[in-house]
Design an enzyme around this catalytic site. Structure first.
Site, mmCIF file in Angstrom:
data_model
loop_
_atom_site.group_PDB
_atom_site.id
_atom_site.type_symbol
_atom_site.label_atom_id
_atom_site.label_comp_id
_atom_site.label_asym_id
_atom_site.label_seq_id
_atom_site.Cartn_x
_atom_site.Cartn_y
_atom_site.Cartn_z
ATOM 1 C CG HIS A 266 -14.804 -12.696 -25.195
ATOM 2 N ND1 HIS A 266 -14.524 -11.395 -24.877
ATOM 3 C CD2 HIS A 266 -15.533 -12.654 -26.349
ATOM 4 C CE1 HIS A 266 -15.061 -10.596 -25.792
ATOM 5 N NE2 HIS A 266 -15.678 -11.334 -26.686
ATOM 6 C CG ASP A 267 -13.402 -12.051 -29.188
ATOM 7 O OD1 ASP A 267 -13.875 -13.199 -29.275
ATOM 8 O OD2 ASP A 267 -14.026 -11.031 -29.534
ATOM 9 C CE LYS B 154 -13.126 -12.288 -32.953
ATOM 10 N NZ LYS B 154 -14.070 -11.161 -32.992
ATOM 11 C CG HIS C 230 -12.466 -16.571 -32.292
ATOM 12 N ND1 HIS C 230 -13.601 -16.735 -33.045
ATOM 13 C CD2 HIS C 230 -12.889 -16.068 -31.102
ATOM 14 C CE1 HIS C 230 -14.652 -16.341 -32.353
ATOM 15 N NE2 HIS C 230 -14.259 -15.941 -31.158
ATOM 16 C CG HIS D 211 -17.462 -16.185 -26.317
ATOM 17 N ND1 HIS D 211 -16.204 -16.727 -26.323
ATOM 18 C CD2 HIS D 211 -17.550 -15.458 -27.467
ATOM 19 C CE1 HIS D 211 -15.550 -16.350 -27.406
ATOM 20 N NE2 HIS D 211 -16.352 -15.579 -28.130
ATOM 21 C CG HIS D 212 -18.903 -17.858 -30.409
ATOM 22 N ND1 HIS D 212 -19.817 -17.001 -30.978
ATOM 23 C CD2 HIS D 212 -17.712 -17.217 -30.444
ATOM 24 C CE1 HIS D 212 -19.198 -15.878 -31.348
ATOM 25 N NE2 HIS D 212 -17.928 -15.986 -31.031
ATOM 26 C CG ASP E 211 -19.645 -12.092 -28.491
ATOM 27 O OD1 ASP E 211 -18.837 -11.149 -28.449
ATOM 28 O OD2 ASP E 211 -19.624 -12.963 -29.381
#
Length: 330
Positions: A140-141, A144, A169, A196-197, A225
């Protein structure tokens, strides 16, 4: 070729040990080596104890026809298993590389994966769905990697431009994952990871999705998260007060976060929470303490139930690990 043995106990090559242990009596046998495409032996097809009489030449021909087909299936299964292990180790390594960019986020992706999977299990997701979710959690990240290190590891407050850059990101995650050729079963990894955000009320980013526009996997990752962000140490603070963390999540549930999935989260037992938060120190956690924490669900803990179960002193045991006091003692 096929070995046809009409009297196993009369053949010096036969080992009767298995018969002795099981009480089975092997009378006759057909055995045929199974070979892969390189003609390496990968197994033996063995047929025992024909119902009536001994094995015939017709039986031998049938085994000679069946064994190569079985060998292909076994080789395919082995290749599939190797491919799966390669895929899983690659994803795990990639997630560790992402987290390594900032020492403070060490273990973040692993914690998100464990927490998301625990919530999904509680919500009765299938094993296959959970496998897709775990992959999305680990990646998920991924975006970044595209965020400048000076911004990612900045100790002070971010400027508006820097915050906007960090938020990018998620878009990077989507564009990176679009380049990976996932199998049909794993197509949802991209949508889970890239949402996810997002927030139920549309206040999230990057797309400002609302309600059912956000896939279930994205909603679970959002809860995981937010929880991990507040329960992780930062260079400017220790872990936030646990009850305040949960109060904040309660406020967000039904507004920004999925309330049904949040209820599944509260069904988790305290030992699950500690094993996730402290997964990098599992070898230093007392099994007796985990057994105690297993008796209390998160929701009961938060309600401060006055039942006799509280004689186990859940709070003292839980906070010993939450505040990392156990590490100071050891």
């Amino acid at each position: 070729g096929v070995d046809k043995i009409d009297d196993c106990y009369g053949d010096s090559r036969f080992n009767p040990d298995v018969d002795r242990k099981t009480g089975y009596r092997t009378r006759n046998m057909l055995a045929f080596p199974m070979r892969n495409k390189l003609l390496e032996i990968i197994g033996v097809f063995q047929v025992l104890n024909k119902h009536s009489g001994g094995f015939t030449d017709q039986d031998v021909q049938m085994l000679e026809a069946i064994a190569p087909i079985a060998a292909v299936q076994i080789e395919n299964a082995q290749l599939y298993d190797e491919a799966r292990q390669t895929f899983e180790s690659f994803i795990m390594t990639l997630s560790e590389i992402i987290d390594a960019r900032d020492p403070l986020t060490a273990g973040h992706s692993q914690r998100i994966m464990l927490l998301a999977d625990s919530i999904a299990k509680e919500a009765e997701w299938s094993v296959e769905q959970r496998s897709v979710l775990k992959t999305a959690a680990l990646l998920h990240d991924l975006g970044k990697i595209g965020v400048r290190e000076s911004v990612l590891t900045k100790k002070g407050k971010l400027t508006e431009d820097e915050y906007r850059h960090v938020k990018s990101h998620v878009s990077f995650t989507r564009s990176f994952l679009e380049r990976i050729r996932f199998s049909r079963d794993y197509k949802q990894v991209l949508d889970f990871a890239a949402t996810h955000h997002e927030r139920l009320d549309g206040s999230g980013y990057p797309q400002g999705l609302k309600g059912d526009q956000i896939p279930p996997g994205g909603r679970i990752l959002a809860i995981a998260d937010v929880f991990d962000a507040m329960t992780s140490q930062r260079h400017y603070r220790e872990r936030m007060d646990f009850r305040k963390v949960m109060e904040h999540l309660e406020e967000l549930a039904g507004v920004e976060l999925d309330s049904g999935l949040f209820e599944s989260f509260k069904n988790l037992s305290l030992d699950t929470i500690i094993k996730i938060l402290e997964h990098e120190n599992l070898d230093q956690i007392s099994q007796a303490d985990l057994a105690t924490l297993r008796k209390c669900q998160l929701r009961a803990f938060l309600q401060g139930s006055s039942s006799t179960e509280n004689t186990h002193n859940f709070e003292e045991v839980f906070f010993k690990y939450y505040h990392k006091e156990y590490l100071a003692r050891s």
